[in-house]
Write a protein that holds these residues in place. Structure first.
Motif, PDB file in Angstrom:
ATOM      1  N   VAL A   1       0.696  -0.871  -0.190  1.00 16.81           N
ATOM      2  CA  VAL A   1      -0.175   0.096  -0.184  1.00 16.81           C
ATOM      3  C   VAL A   1       1.100   1.086  -0.002  1.00 16.81           C
ATOM      4  N   SER A   2       0.138   2.344  -0.625  1.00 19.39           N
ATOM      5  CA  SER A   2       0.864   3.971  -0.623  1.00 19.39           C
ATOM      6  C   SER A   2       0.278   4.681  -0.813  1.00 19.39           C
ATOM      7  N   LYS A   3       1.072   5.974  -1.008  1.00 12.43           N
ATOM      8  CA  LYS A   3       0.700   6.951  -0.102  1.00 12.43           C
ATOM      9  C   LYS A   3       0.633   7.994  -0.966  1.00 12.43           C
ATOM     10  N   ARG A   4       0.167   8.701  -1.401  1.00  9.82           N
ATOM     11  CA  ARG A   4       0.605  10.315  -2.666  1.00  9.82           C
ATOM     12  C   ARG A   4      -0.623  10.912  -2.616  1.00  9.82           C
ATOM     13  N   SER A   5       0.089  12.560  -2.305  1.00 10.30           N
ATOM     14  CA  SER A   5      -0.547  13.213  -2.285  1.00 10.30           C
ATOM     15  C   SER A   5      -0.932  13.984  -3.630  1.00 10.30           C
ATOM     16  N   PHE A   6      -2.326  13.985  -3.925  1.00  5.64           N
ATOM     17  CA  PHE A   6      -3.133  14.300  -4.930  1.00  5.64           C
ATOM     18  C   PHE A   6      -2.568  15.185  -5.552  1.00  5.64           C
ATOM     19  N   VAL A   7      -2.642  14.878  -7.368  1.00  5.17           N
ATOM     20  CA  VAL A   7      -1.998  16.690  -8.241  1.00  5.17           C
ATOM     21  C   VAL A   7      -2.877  16.681  -8.840  1.00  5.17           C
ATOM     22  N   LYS A   8      -4.032  17.881  -8.601  1.00  7.77           N
ATOM     23  CA  LYS A   8      -5.282  18.705  -9.889  1.00  7.77           C
ATOM     24  C   LYS A   8      -4.914  18.138 -11.409  1.00  7.77           C
ATOM     25  N   GLY A   9      -5.635  18.067 -11.694  1.00  7.00           N
ATOM     26  CA  GLY A   9      -5.824  17.864 -12.826  1.00  7.00           C
ATOM     27  C   GLY A   9      -5.995  17.123 -14.114  1.00  7.00           C
ATOM     28  N   SER A  10      -6.481  17.112 -15.500  1.00 10.98           N
ATOM     29  CA  SER A  10      -7.553  15.636 -16.176  1.00 10.98           C
ATOM     30  C   SER A  10      -5.701  15.691 -16.724  1.00 10.98           C
ATOM     31  N   PRO A  11      -5.859  14.744 -17.194  1.00 15.50           N
ATOM     32  CA  PRO A  11      -5.395  14.051 -18.314  1.00 15.50           C
ATOM     33  C   PRO A  11      -5.541  14.618 -19.612  1.00 15.50           C
ATOM     34  N   LEU A  12      -4.247  14.998 -20.483  1.00 18.17           N
ATOM     35  CA  LEU A  12      -3.672  15.602 -21.248  1.00 18.17           C
ATOM     36  C   LEU A  12      -4.163  15.352 -22.810  1.00 18.17           C
ATOM     37  N   TYR A  13      -5.307  14.906 -22.771  1.00 22.93           N
ATOM     38  CA  TYR A  13      -6.248  14.448 -23.991  1.00 22.93           C
ATOM     39  C   TYR A  13      -5.718  15.158 -25.102  1.00 22.93           C
ATOM     40  N   ARG A  14      -5.466  13.570 -26.603  1.00 23.20           N
ATOM     41  CA  ARG A  14      -4.767  13.966 -27.776  1.00 23.20           C
ATOM     42  C   ARG A  14      -5.318  15.869 -27.945  1.00 23.20           C
ATOM     43  N   ASN A  15      -7.485  15.663 -28.255  1.00 21.03           N
ATOM     44  CA  ASN A  15      -8.195  16.105 -28.281  1.00 21.03           C
ATOM     45  C   ASN A  15      -7.911  17.572 -27.739  1.00 21.03           C
ATOM     46  N   ILE A  16      -8.125  17.141 -26.651  1.00 24.81           N
ATOM     47  CA  ILE A  16      -7.713  18.819 -25.853  1.00 24.81           C
ATOM     48  C   ILE A  16      -6.679  19.251 -26.583  1.00 24.81           C
ATOM     49  N   LEU A  17      -5.174  18.976 -26.315  1.00 27.98           N
ATOM     50  CA  LEU A  17      -4.122  19.482 -26.842  1.00 27.98           C
ATOM     51  C   LEU A  17      -3.755  20.361 -28.252  1.00 27.98           C
ATOM     52  N   LEU A  18      -4.370  19.433 -29.482  1.00 27.28           N
ATOM     53  CA  LEU A  18      -4.855  20.018 -30.628  1.00 27.28           C
ATOM     54  C   LEU A  18      -6.138  20.649 -31.122  1.00 27.28           C
ATOM     55  N   LYS A  19      -6.543  21.250 -30.432  1.00 25.30           N
ATOM     56  CA  LYS A  19      -7.777  22.275 -30.778  1.00 25.30           C
ATOM     57  C   LYS A  19      -7.368  23.920 -29.312  1.00 25.30           C
ATOM     58  N   LEU A  20      -6.240  23.182 -28.629  1.00 26.53           N
ATOM     59  CA  LEU A  20      -5.185  24.311 -28.261  1.00 26.53           C
ATOM     60  C   LEU A  20      -4.821  25.505 -29.908  1.00 26.53           C
ATOM     61  N   ASP A  21      -4.033  27.049 -29.462  1.00 23.13           N
ATOM     62  CA  ASP A  21      -3.710  28.100 -30.032  1.00 23.13           C
ATOM     63  C   ASP A  21      -2.205  27.450 -30.337  1.00 23.13           C
ATOM     64  N   HIS A  22      -1.252  27.479 -31.331  1.00 22.43           N
ATOM     65  CA  HIS A  22      -0.276  27.127 -31.864  1.00 22.43           C
ATOM     66  C   HIS A  22       0.960  27.510 -29.971  1.00 22.43           C
ATOM     67  N   HIS A  23       0.433  28.849 -29.972  1.00 28.93           N
ATOM     68  CA  HIS A  23       1.635  29.522 -28.725  1.00 28.93           C
ATOM     69  C   HIS A  23       1.213  28.796 -27.519  1.00 28.93           C
ATOM     70  N   THR A  24      -0.265  27.593 -27.433  1.00 26.63           N
ATOM     71  CA  THR A  24      -0.241  27.094 -25.660  1.00 26.63           C
ATOM     72  C   THR A  24       0.664  25.994 -26.441  1.00 26.63           C
ATOM     73  N   GLN A  25       0.125  24.791 -26.805  1.00 21.62           N
ATOM     74  CA  GLN A  25       0.455  24.400 -27.852  1.00 21.62           C
ATOM     75  C   GLN A  25       2.406  24.168 -27.410  1.00 21.62           C
ATOM     76  N   ASP A  26       2.849  24.821 -27.828  1.00 17.60           N
ATOM     77  CA  ASP A  26       4.099  25.545 -27.907  1.00 17.60           C
ATOM     78  C   ASP A  26       4.803  25.577 -26.405  1.00 17.60           C
ATOM     79  N   ALA A  27       3.867  25.838 -25.273  1.00 19.83           N
ATOM     80  CA  ALA A  27       3.948  25.991 -24.513  1.00 19.83           C
ATOM     81  C   ALA A  27       4.113  24.868 -23.031  1.00 19.83           C
ATOM     82  N   VAL A  28       2.895  24.150 -23.826  1.00 18.32           N
ATOM     83  CA  VAL A  28       2.703  22.751 -22.970  1.00 18.32           C
ATOM     84  C   VAL A  28       4.026  21.723 -23.211  1.00 18.32           C
TER      85      VAL A  28
END
Length: 310
Positions: free
Chosen positions: A85-112
């Motif tokens: 059994v392991s315990k870890r802190s919760f990291v907020k966020g959602s999976p980086l779905y490709r559909n979400i990534l590719l709908k971002l503008d070029h500048h944001t995709q570059d930042a990611v």
């Protein structure tokens, strides 16, 4: 609640009696070898599903504990509660779905891409001797040429009865360049994530930034091209070229990344063939695999459709 969930709650209560358990969510599908309990979106517990899978929990705790001093990206704080059994802190966020990534503008995709590149650059350049001194071992994907040749031969033999001649030739064209080049699998092992899929890259839609990296069960020494290959496999080669701007990838690494990306599907098919042979589908899960195709509703940046005038 079923019996296993009640047992997990009792383990948490006995170990952390001060913890408020008014809100607890169970996830028995996302962990490949473990069941997950999320408490108040603050703490995450992992319970090894099998005796042998406890090693993955220990590996994650050891690797994350060591690399935290070298990585600027937010990582979960992981500790072992019991051997399984392991315990870890919760990291907020959602999976980086490709559909979400590719709908971002070029500048944001570059930042990611830059965030991912920085993480991988820092991880791959952690001093090897320091990692060895800390007791970090090999990733399961740290295979030499002989091991890969055996792996490929076994895979082809197992899936052959279920392949058309077209698929057999398709696979041969993927494998042959790697087999014929005796230096193809030569690399200097470094620390790799080992499973850098979109569900292990957490993304915040409001800030449009990566909030953290998780899923270090298979981390350890291995081929840095394998991490690139997982990104290519799930997010596409075009996105990997964005990463390449901030963490240059040599042509040799890029070819191995392509090999790893192509071969991952067939490795999964090999496992399915084993399940068919043993009639044991207890570990069967349907994967989602994106290709280098724009998501539905996205506007191509390269193709402009002119309206026709009558």
């Amino acid at each position: 609640m079923n019996s296993s969930e009640l047992r997990y709650i009792e383990i948490i209560k006995s170990s952390f009696p001060q913890l408020d358990l008014s809100r607890i969510e169970f996830n028995k599908t996302d962990g490949t070898h473990s069941d997950i309990a999320i408490v108040n979106n603050e703490v995450v517990f992992k319970f090894a599903r099998y005796d042998w899978s406890a090693a993955y929990l220990r590996n994650e705790a050891e690797v994350v504990g060591f690399i935290r001093d070298f990585i600027t990206m937010d990582l979960p704080k992981v500790e072992m509660v019991y051997p399984n059994v392991s315990k870890r802190s919760f990291v907020k966020g959602s999976p980086l779905y490709r559909n979400i990534l590719l709908k971002l503008d070029h500048h944001t995709q570059d930042a990611v891409a830059r965030q991912i590149a920085t993480f991988l650059d820092q991880l791959h350049n952690i001093p090897v001797k320091k990692a060895q001194y800390a007791g970090i071992g090999d990733s399961q994907m740290n295979k030499n040429r002989e091991e890969w040749l055996l792996e490929l031969e076994t895979m082809q033999r197992k899936i052959a009865p279920y392949c058309t001649e077209y698929v057999k030739e398709y696979l041969r064209q993927i494998i042959q360049p790697a087999v014929e080049n005796e230096e193809f699998f030569e690399f200097q092992p470094v620390l790799i994530h080992g499973d850098l899929k979109p569900n292990h890259i957490l993304f915040d839609k409001s800030s449009r930034r990566i909030t953290g990296i998780i899923g270090f069960d298979n981390a350890g020494f291995g081929d840095p091209a394998y991490d690139f290959g997982m990104l290519m496999d799930h997010l596409g080669e075009n996105f990997l070229m964005r990463v390449n701007k901030y963490y240059p990838i040599t042509s040799e690494y890029l070819d191995r990344a392509r090999f790893y990306a192509y071969i991952s599907n067939f490795m999964w098919y090999r496992d399915i063939c084993d399940m068919i042979a043993t009639r044991d589908f207890s570990r069967f899960q349907i994967p989602a695999k994106d290709r280098d195709i724009l998501p539905l509703g996205a506007t191509s940046q390269n193709v402009r459709v002119k309206s026709q005038r009558k």
